[in-house]
Design a protein around this motif. Structure first.
Motif, PDB file in Angstrom:
ATOM      1  N   GLY A  91       2.683  -3.060  -0.436  1.00 17.34           N
ATOM      2  CA  GLY A  91       3.290  -4.257  -1.170  1.00 17.34           C
ATOM      3  C   GLY A  91       3.245  -5.313  -0.310  1.00 17.34           C
ATOM      4  O   GLY A  91       2.865  -6.443  -0.768  1.00 17.34           O
ATOM      5  N   LEU A  92       3.641  -5.355   0.783  1.00 12.02           N
ATOM      6  CA  LEU A  92       3.866  -6.635   1.776  1.00 12.02           C
ATOM      7  C   LEU A  92       2.597  -6.947   2.061  1.00 12.02           C
ATOM      8  O   LEU A  92       2.134  -8.256   2.227  1.00 12.02           O
ATOM      9  N   LYS A 121       0.878  -8.867  -0.880  1.00 11.36           N
ATOM     10  CA  LYS A 121       1.374 -10.056  -0.788  1.00 11.36           C
ATOM     11  C   LYS A 121       0.710 -10.953   0.285  1.00 11.36           C
ATOM     12  O   LYS A 121       0.573 -12.113  -0.312  1.00 11.36           O
ATOM     13  N   ASP A 122       0.671 -10.404   1.450  1.00 13.07           N
ATOM     14  CA  ASP A 122      -0.046 -11.229   2.479  1.00 13.07           C
ATOM     15  C   ASP A 122      -1.268 -11.850   2.274  1.00 13.07           C
ATOM     16  O   ASP A 122      -1.655 -12.972   2.272  1.00 13.07           O
ATOM     17  N   GLY A 161      -2.403 -12.031  -0.959  1.00 13.27           N
ATOM     18  CA  GLY A 161      -2.300 -13.045  -1.975  1.00 13.27           C
ATOM     19  C   GLY A 161      -3.032 -12.561  -3.322  1.00 13.27           C
ATOM     20  O   GLY A 161      -3.645 -13.011  -3.969  1.00 13.27           O
ATOM     21  N   ASP A 198      -2.555  -9.835  -6.499  1.00 17.46           N
ATOM     22  CA  ASP A 198      -1.949  -9.050  -7.502  1.00 17.46           C
ATOM     23  C   ASP A 198      -2.761  -8.452  -8.467  1.00 17.46           C
ATOM     24  O   ASP A 198      -3.580  -8.764  -9.016  1.00 17.46           O
ATOM     25  N   HIS A 220       1.244   0.270  -7.236  1.00 12.91           N
ATOM     26  CA  HIS A 220       0.806  -1.162  -7.457  1.00 12.91           C
ATOM     27  C   HIS A 220      -0.500  -1.185  -8.198  1.00 12.91           C
ATOM     28  O   HIS A 220      -1.082  -2.191  -8.207  1.00 12.91           O
TER      29      HIS A 220
END
Length: 360
Positions: free
Chosen positions: A84-85, A88-89, A91, A93, A152
């Motif tokens: 997840g991290l 997010k890093d 960008g 989704d 995810h």
């Protein structure tokens, strides 16, 4: 075997380790000259003096609903959190792009070993009736990768590699191939391992505690690999470019130099080298890099079988734009990996530091 690439980039990475959550925690620890290791209780380490790196700052409920977290083994929780991290890093989704083109190739040493021990303990104490069905799904090595995909929403390729100290590097190589062969646009890759006292007992019983398992570690390091074309279409920041993946199965007696030459092809000008597995214990490899800047995070976080993902993420976070990086990994009887990178121009958000743990 050498695979050269010019169309795979890394758009994100992260880690969950004894240093904390996120690769910045590893960089800060590495730059401080300290370590995150603590003493293993004497009742666990029979001979005393053992240290380990436990991810005590990790709380699964920070990354998923508590009820979901209760169903996952600790290794899966690490993988889900780090994935997840990393997304997010990068960008990314998965809900907003074609999730069937996003997959994961994960290296895993033992899988959810604590969960497996609890499951088998039920059988040893009560036979078949003592088995807890709710624990079974997490006893398989591919549970962390599968749980990461489920949590995810990744619907692309899903594979787990178990190859001793090079599990994460083997997964990395496979992830590159999935992208090159057009099976995916984005691949998460890296490694995950958890840590429990029974592992130390097992390594001690097999006589490998001091040789290969001094300073155990746990956690997960995840990288987001992406085809250059896909990254360009979404205007993604480029953290690094994958240049080549070289591997040899073993360094056979009488031909060790030939194998080393193959690994180091094209790596003469590298600026920074990360070590993983038992690479640092292999004199032939160390002789070849003695003039270069190197670091080995196992000395500050503890060593696990699949910590290559965390080591690579640390290397990439340390490279400045245009610098050449080399990740060198080995298992006692092979394989050996040498993975070359170039630092990306879009790494402005990445923290660079002067690393006291780097040797010159």
């Amino acid at each position: 075997m050498i695979y050269s690439y010019n169309d795979i980039v890394i758009s994100g990475f992260s880690a969950v380790t004894a240093a904390g959550n996120g690769i910045e925690a590893v960089l800060e620890l590495l730059g401080s000259g300290r370590d995150a290791l603590s003493s293993v209780p004497d009742e666990i380490a029979a001979n005393g003096g053992q240290r380990w790196g436990k991810a005590l700052g990790f709380r699964a409920s920070d990354f998923m609903p508590p009820l979901k977290a209760r169903k996952l083994d600790r290794c899966s929780q690490f993988a889900v959190g780090a994935s997840g991290l990393a997304l997010k890093d990068a960008g990314i989704d998965p809900k907003n792009i074609n999730a069937e083109r996003i997959g994961i190739a994960l290296g895993c040493g033992f899988g959810g070993v604590a969960n497996s021990a609890e499951f088998l303990s039920g059988y040893f104490k009560g036979g078949v009736e003592g088995l807890a069905p709710v624990l079974f799904p997490n006893t398989v090595s591919n549970a962390p990768a599968s749980n990461s995909s489920i949590e995810h929403g990744l619907k692309g390729p899903n594979v787990t590699l178990v190859q001793r100290f090079c599990s994460a590097e083997s997964a990395f190589a496979m992830a590159c191939r999935f992208i090159t062969e057009g099976r995916a646009d984005v691949m998460l890759t890296g490694g995950a391992d958890d840590l429990m006292p029974l592992m130390i007992t097992g390594f001690a019983a097999t006589g490998q505690l001091r040789r290969y398992a001094a300073c155990f570690g746990e956690g997960s390091g995840i990288l987001v690999l992406e085809s250059a074309a896909h990254a360009a279409r979404r205007n993604a920041p480029i953290k690094a470019t994958v240049e080549a993946v070289a591997s040899v199965g073993l360094l056979p007696a009488g031909h060790e130099q030939e194998g080393a030459d193959r690994l180091f092809t094209g790596a003469e000008q590298c600026d920074l080298i990360s070590l993983s597995g038992t690479a640092g214990d292999t004199p032939l490899l160390m002789q070849r890099i003695e003039a270069h800047a190197t670091f080995d995070i196992s000395s500050i976080l503890g060593r696990s079988l699949a910590m290559g993902g965390t080591a690579i993420a640390t290397l990439l976070a340390s490279l400045k734009p245009g610098q050449q990086g080399l990740h060198l990994a080995a298992s006692p009887e092979g394989p050996y990996y040498a993975i070359r990178f170039t630092g990306g121009t879009g790494a402005a958000s990445t923290s660079h530091c002067d690393m006291k743990g780097v040797s010159y």
